[in-house]
Design an enzyme around this catalytic site. Sequence first.
Site, PDB file in Angstrom:
ATOM      1  N   GLU A 155       0.835  -1.200   0.000  1.00 58.88           N
ATOM      2  CA  GLU A 155       0.000   0.000   0.000  1.00 58.88           C
ATOM      3  C   GLU A 155       0.872   1.252   0.000  1.00 58.88           C
ATOM      4  OE1 GLU A 155      -4.295  -0.803   1.051  1.00 58.88           O
ATOM      5  OE2 GLU A 155      -3.286  -0.620   2.991  1.00 58.88           O
ATOM      6  N   THR A 173      -8.871   1.053   4.652  1.00 50.49           N
ATOM      7  CA  THR A 173     -10.122   0.485   4.148  1.00 50.49           C
ATOM      8  C   THR A 173     -11.271   1.302   4.742  1.00 50.49           C
ATOM      9  OG1 THR A 173     -10.189  -1.110   5.978  1.00 50.49           O
ATOM     10  CG2 THR A 173      -9.254  -1.879   3.887  1.00 50.49           C
ATOM     11  N   HIS A 204       0.437  -5.103   8.091  1.00 45.12           N
ATOM     12  CA  HIS A 204      -0.025  -4.084   9.026  1.00 45.12           C
ATOM     13  C   HIS A 204      -0.338  -4.741  10.365  1.00 45.12           C
ATOM     14  CE1 HIS A 204      -1.548  -1.404   5.472  1.00 45.12           C
ATOM     15  NE2 HIS A 204      -0.235  -1.354   5.637  1.00 45.12           N
TER      16      HIS A 204
END
Length: 305
Positions: free
Chosen positions: A127, A224, A140
């Site tokens: 990301e 998200t 993450h």
Amino acid sequence: MLQLILPVLLSSLWAACAGSGDWCYQSQFSCTHQCNEKWDHANQDCGGSKQSPINIVTRKTIKDERLTPLKFSNYQQIFKSSIKNNGHSVQVGVPHLSTISGGDLPTTYKAVQFHLHWGNKGGPGSEHTIDGEQYPMELHIVHMKADYADLTTALRDREGVAVLGFFYEVSNSANRKYDPIITSLQSIKAANGNMSLPSISLAQLIPSEQNMTSYFRYKGSLTTPGCTEAVIWTVFENPIPLSMDQLKAFSELKFSDGNPLVGNFRPIQPLNGRKVFRSSGAVVLVSSALLLATLAAALGLSQPN
């Protein structure tokens, strides 16, 4: 006249395709899969000014002496959990025994869960990017302030969540510390697939503490929906090695729609004036043109004889 009509037709096509379905990644969107890859349409917070991920331009980062090595507590602790394909990633819950502090974090944060983002069969999939480079995968580890009981409450605090981000790189040999996770992927290929995970520790998944002194820090959001801007990001410079076969194993999973779960990364978001800081150990890259010019000047080659 055609120039006026075409945008209207394209807009109508988008409306017909997008529908009002759930959010999705750009890799999923098609007219046969009505999902919303314009996340600010699904949740207005996704259009905020402090969104993640970002491209970290190392020469524009600001050195901060307060960014000392983080203190990891109970990261060596072995725990049992379950691993789940939640339809858009692989996620593992973590007991709240493991904590991080120091490194100019405002308080102690306890681990809640970890998940991953990846590309297609070992292709670009992280990301965050570093100087425009996208790594094959990104881990993450999500933490919340130690005095909160749940993540929902922590997300109401602008500094309630701290996420550690780690990149992966392709290695010539398999990383055996990842065997429990890689092996489990075979049993959770379908969305909502869930199984018990063999005993692991957070420490076995990440670099040694000596190799985690180089990192970047900025304030951002969840990557998200709902994209809540309550995250202190710590993105580590040293990547974790995995073999190409190990990386490809993640591409065997399925999205909720049954298609291959690949490309589950959010596009880079605007910095919007935010500052990105670096620890004293982080490396600053310069452009090749600037480097050559500097070398030429040092060697006296920039002036004619």
